[in-house]
Design a protein around this motif. Structure first.
Motif, mmCIF file in Angstrom:
data_model
loop_
_atom_site.group_PDB
_atom_site.id
_atom_site.type_symbol
_atom_site.label_atom_id
_atom_site.label_comp_id
_atom_site.label_asym_id
_atom_site.label_seq_id
_atom_site.Cartn_x
_atom_site.Cartn_y
_atom_site.Cartn_z
ATOM 1 N N LEU A 24 109.727 94.895 65.408
ATOM 2 C CA LEU A 24 108.413 94.388 65.910
ATOM 3 C C LEU A 24 107.934 92.801 65.430
ATOM 4 O O LEU A 24 107.970 92.522 64.285
ATOM 5 N N GLY A 25 107.345 92.208 66.223
ATOM 6 C CA GLY A 25 106.746 90.824 66.150
ATOM 7 C C GLY A 25 105.192 90.719 66.286
ATOM 8 O O GLY A 25 105.017 91.587 67.294
ATOM 9 N N LEU A 26 104.462 90.293 65.389
ATOM 10 C CA LEU A 26 103.056 90.342 65.502
ATOM 11 C C LEU A 26 102.560 89.297 66.646
ATOM 12 O O LEU A 26 101.093 89.404 66.867
ATOM 13 N N PHE A 27 103.486 88.485 67.118
ATOM 14 C CA PHE A 27 103.056 87.539 68.133
ATOM 15 C C PHE A 27 104.152 87.342 68.971
ATOM 16 O O PHE A 27 105.411 87.455 68.414
ATOM 17 N N GLU A 28 104.014 87.250 70.224
ATOM 18 C CA GLU A 28 105.330 87.058 71.249
ATOM 19 C C GLU A 28 106.179 85.857 70.930
ATOM 20 O O GLU A 28 107.293 86.018 70.995
ATOM 21 N N GLN A 43 109.786 89.081 58.778
ATOM 22 C CA GLN A 43 110.752 88.986 57.676
ATOM 23 C C GLN A 43 110.774 90.197 56.471
ATOM 24 O O GLN A 43 111.763 90.349 55.811
ATOM 25 N N ALA A 44 109.431 90.265 56.079
ATOM 26 C CA ALA A 44 109.059 91.189 54.988
ATOM 27 C C ALA A 44 109.526 92.531 55.511
ATOM 28 O O ALA A 44 110.103 93.382 54.668
ATOM 29 N N ARG A 45 108.821 92.968 56.650
ATOM 30 C CA ARG A 45 109.196 94.298 57.305
ATOM 31 C C ARG A 45 110.621 94.634 57.054
ATOM 32 O O ARG A 45 111.129 95.733 56.748
ATOM 33 N N GLU A 46 111.481 93.661 57.792
ATOM 34 C CA GLU A 46 113.005 94.031 57.889
ATOM 35 C C GLU A 46 113.789 93.480 56.500
ATOM 36 O O GLU A 46 115.160 93.681 56.682
ATOM 37 N N GLN A 47 112.913 93.187 55.411
ATOM 38 C CA GLN A 47 113.337 92.698 54.292
ATOM 39 C C GLN A 47 114.873 91.822 54.364
ATOM 40 O O GLN A 47 115.935 92.140 53.990
ATOM 41 N N GLY A 74 115.874 90.088 50.537
ATOM 42 C CA GLY A 74 114.493 89.920 50.963
ATOM 43 C C GLY A 74 114.035 88.406 51.247
ATOM 44 O O GLY A 74 114.628 87.620 50.771
ATOM 45 N N PRO A 75 112.823 88.490 51.887
ATOM 46 C CA PRO A 75 112.383 86.961 52.130
ATOM 47 C C PRO A 75 111.701 86.466 50.957
ATOM 48 O O PRO A 75 111.411 86.986 50.153
ATOM 49 N N PHE A 76 111.552 85.106 50.929
ATOM 50 C CA PHE A 76 110.901 84.507 49.920
ATOM 51 C C PHE A 76 110.355 82.839 50.455
ATOM 52 O O PHE A 76 110.954 82.590 51.481
ATOM 53 N N LEU A 77 109.253 82.687 50.071
ATOM 54 C CA LEU A 77 108.769 81.372 50.569
ATOM 55 C C LEU A 77 108.693 80.372 49.592
ATOM 56 O O LEU A 77 107.789 80.915 48.318
ATOM 57 N N ALA A 110 114.644 81.959 62.223
ATOM 58 C CA ALA A 110 115.323 82.312 61.016
ATOM 59 C C ALA A 110 115.285 83.925 60.926
ATOM 60 O O ALA A 110 116.173 84.483 60.674
ATOM 61 N N THR A 111 114.402 84.571 61.621
ATOM 62 C CA THR A 111 114.214 86.067 61.561
ATOM 63 C C THR A 111 115.377 86.680 62.452
ATOM 64 O O THR A 111 116.048 87.486 61.942
ATOM 65 N N GLY A 112 115.561 86.034 63.381
ATOM 66 C CA GLY A 112 116.753 86.362 64.461
ATOM 67 C C GLY A 112 117.935 86.238 63.744
ATOM 68 O O GLY A 112 118.917 87.316 64.077
ATOM 69 N N ALA A 113 118.161 85.061 63.265
ATOM 70 C CA ALA A 113 119.370 84.798 62.765
ATOM 71 C C ALA A 113 119.845 85.743 61.521
ATOM 72 O O ALA A 113 120.997 86.262 61.503
#
Lengths: 517, 517
Positions: free
Chosen positions: A50-54, A429-433, A509-512, A398-401
């Motif tokens: 799921l993405g929150l924006f298209e 990214q967080a949701r899918e870890q 998991g993601p980090f910024l 990045a999410t898709g990769a």
């Protein structure tokens, strides 16, 4: 099976696509897609992200395709959803990434009334797609999807969009359809190969893009051809994916700044293009040409985008009996010592942290400009860049990769202004870890545009500079990350950046990281 | 004046639009718009408001137009920028808000090459505009803009888009153009007035929208007509702006849920439409009609959108000698006592805090459903709603409304999922220090879609519900607000919501309240 209800259109589509190898769906659905959500739910044949924006959805599908080498399906909602996906569809189209969009529309009978969400969906889709079809019946919607998938998968990759009226999804009578073979690349022109061979030598540049850059064997062979003939190699400014690093070819890209590009290309008299077009300036400027090669340069299109660039490289090599090039040892960059985040220190901090197999997402624009040259000697890695110039690709890509390559760490080099177009991707990214480390280069301005303002010959005053300034108020990317469930750190020292980045890459998991420039 | 350089195309456009009364520019510019940024900077004739994403720009221009009653100009960047603006342009188009978009494109000579950002801009613009033109010369670009402005300002308001190739902006030879008078509304049909007068009486519904709802005198007159004849009044589900509250008409809207709408309208035998269309369902559903009035209901289009609805109301009143209605005293809602944020308590907390002149932005969807009925007795206020069904309108619309009405507090009733499409608007609210209080209804799901999932007859399992769930991870809207420079509070108690909201309304600058439902 007697208790099973007859398959509706949505289920026939999902089952047929799954059977054809589509196993990921990036989605931002609405009411008109509920029957597809239901079919995905009941069949459990695809991973639904799921993405929150298209724009997150389309950018993620692009990143997935670039790393998986095959399309994901997107699920979008009517014309506004298609439009929201548009900017990153544009980037994906320019990357020639394969993608199949499934866009819900009103039921056919509902379209004649001017319901609030009614708009020209086919028109919206056409701009950002290579192929658009509107499903006409429940019996044929799966066939439409399978045909669209074959178009998407054809060489070198296309954007296919299937518009799915809601009633066709919910009506019973769906029919499973077998996979279709995509069309292969168009054959090379043998005369053009001879022509290209004759052009090889000093003063000749081979500009290679597309699938060639994704294949280390091809680029090594190109290095051999160059070494043997004195021709030089270059790559387009923006590319879908480059496989590079230690032991692999290091092919310089045509620079983005127009004056640098013109200067860099000025010496060439012959250009051989392989899955690439003659270099064109990103933008037009007063008193500057649009095409970047010298006017007198002869241009030989050895392989167009729809031809097989790797075969073209092999044909060149065979003609002159060239062998793969010897790759010079390139220096490994060491971690910088403590100090401010100059462009050099910033770049060294990043490159020295890259492990083998890293996936670099490059929307850095004006920052960390030495990462590319420094990483030529880094462990082998993939490099994905902004292909269509529509900013806001980094976090979605990045999410898709990361979805496609779960075992490889992703590092996003991200300009701050551009990040804000699709910052919602952090939540996915967080949701899918996903193991994604996003480095925000916080220069707090549209720095690229400031340079462009001078390029068009203006002498900017306070209002103009104000429109390119992101300081009032300052964006706090660590707070934004927290808002979407992503841990973060703010960093002002090069040694600390190296340390924090290394740790983030090694953690799941993601980090910024907000790098204060 | 002898030292002044000759005016370029961009400056002629800015000066002509300013002279015609355009004084606000909502902008997200890129390289191809730098000459317009420069012209805005040198002339200082317009207030330039920067958005970090184009959906903020278009939504803000819509909110501005709804409150100012005149268009702002937007500044957008090529086809991807136009696409990003698309969803809120769609909403603005459905609202019939006047707007003039200025979209930069490549220089004419650059368009023939496939530069990265080249795409079908005119095609993208066409979907979300009522009028599209591409400027052809420096001498005529200001005239194009003035014609577009006149189209936008025509009754009842249109979306005009001017595509501006970069070279036309930067070349000298611009020509100032005088303002043009927009075309007025199309005349009413006198036979239709007679027809409508004959239809008045019990069993008749007058459905009035558009400019009628913006004019308290017109709606009071409608109340008088209804009282005298036994006809009933209704408003469309979604409206550009309603002027309502104590002493003003309280006209119920056609409900969004299809079953409620059909039930509510079932008793009518005759419908008079004034700047409204026959009610149509937001979406089609299996076994439900698209049109919501009973099949046998006679429909009389007294005033179409391009006709003068207020004159239509006056004509009806004159024909039967009706007087403005007497407005019943409606209860003022008092602040709730301490307790959880039930829908009722939440609604009361909000309504009891509304001062006279408040502007309510309604993207509440499934939450705070009693605010509308409770606020019928609140001090006079404006109510702006989501007109085209493309979610993500709230924060941008609020931004523009606050720019147009600096002395009036804005309160945004905001669903959480929808907020994430254009959350970047918070930054512009902080930058411009606008008095906007955003109340996020944090139900942590696409609640509306959950209901729709059942509406299409499915029995959702975990994957489907997961795709409509926003809990993993939880969005932290206070952190998001902090990231964009907006102070905030998290509230779980009705009395506290009232207190925090009252304080935020009375303070300058933006504030965000995350209401945990």
């Amino acid at each position: 099976m007697k208790d099973q209800p007859p398959m509706n259109g949505a289920e026939s589509l999902v089952r047929s696509l799954s059977n054809a190898g589509v196993d990921v769906c990036f989605a931002n659905p609405g009411t008109s897609e509920m029957q597809f959500v239901d079919a995905l739910d009941r069949t459990r044949l695809m991973r639904c992200v799921l993405g929150l924006f298209e724009g997150v959805v389309s950018g993620a599908a692009d990143g997935y395709a670039r790393m998986a080498g095959k399309p994901a399906v997107t699920l979008l909602h009517l014309a506004p959803g298609m439009a929201n996906a548009g900017a990153n569809l544009h980037n994906a189209k320019k990357a020639r990434s394969p993608m199949l969009n499934l866009v819900g529309n009103h039921a056919l009978r509902h379209l004649r009334y001017d319901a609030p969400l009614t708009a020209d969906l086919a028109g919206t889709a056409a701009v950002f797609s290579d192929w658009v079809r509107t499903a006409q019946s429940v019996e044929t919607i799966a066939k439409d999807a399978i045909e669209g998938l074959a178009v998407a998968k054809g060489h070198p990759g296309r954007i296919a969009t299937l518009i799915a009226p809601a009633d066709i999804g919910w009506e019973p009578g769906g029919v499973m359809v077998e996979p279709m073979e995509p069309s292969g690349p168009r054959a090379l022109d043998k005369d053009m190969v001879k022509h290209a061979v004759a052009a090889l030598g000093p003063g000749c540049v081979i500009i290679c893009g597309g699938t060639v850059l994704e294949d280390p064997a091809s680029t090594r062979l190109l290095e051999g051809i160059a070494a043997q003939t004195g021709a030089e190699l270059m790559a387009p400014t923006s590319n879908r994916r480059i496989e590079r690093g230690a032991g692999r070819a290091a092919i310089p890209r045509v620079p983005y700044p127009i004056n640098m590009a013109i200067e860099r290309l000025s010496k060439f008299r012959r250009a051989i293009l392989i899955e690439a077009q003659a270099p064109v300036a990103f933008f037009a400027y007063p008193d500057r040409p649009s095409l970047l090669l010298p006017e007198a340069c002869e241009v030989i299109q050895l392989s167009d985008f729809d031809q097989d660039g790797r075969a073209a490289v092999q044909a060149l090599a065979d003609s002159i009996d060239a062998k793969p090039g010897q790759m010079a040892d390139r220096p490994r960059i060491t971690a910088p010592s403590a100090g401010p985040l100059t462009d050099h220190a910033l770049s060294a901090a990043i490159v020295s942290a890259l492990p083998e197999g890293a996936i670099i997402i490059d929307e850095s624009l004006t920052s960390a400009t030495e990462v590319e040259s420094m990483s030529a000697g880094a462990p082998p890695h993939s490099w994905l860049s902004l292909t269509g110039g529509a900013i806001g690709i980094g976090p979605p890509l990045a999410t898709g990769a990361a979805i496609a390559a779960a075992d490889r760490p992703v590092v996003t080099l991200q300009a701050d202004g551009s990040a804000m177009y699709t910052i919602q991707a952090l939540w996915t990214q967080a949701r899918e870890q996903l193991n994604i480390t996003t480095i925000i280069f916080a220069n707090k301005s549209y720095d690229l545009l400031k340079r462009e303002l001078y390029n068009v010959g203006t002498n900017p005053g306070p209002d103009a500079l104000n429109m390119l300034d992101l300081r009032r108020p300052e964006l706090d990317f660590c707070a934004l990350a927290k808002g979407m469930g992503v841990p973060s750190a703010r960093v002002e020292c090069a040694a600390e950046l190296h340390r924090v980045l290394s740790a983030a890459i090694n953690e799941p998991g993601p980090f910024l990281i907000e790098a204060i420039l």
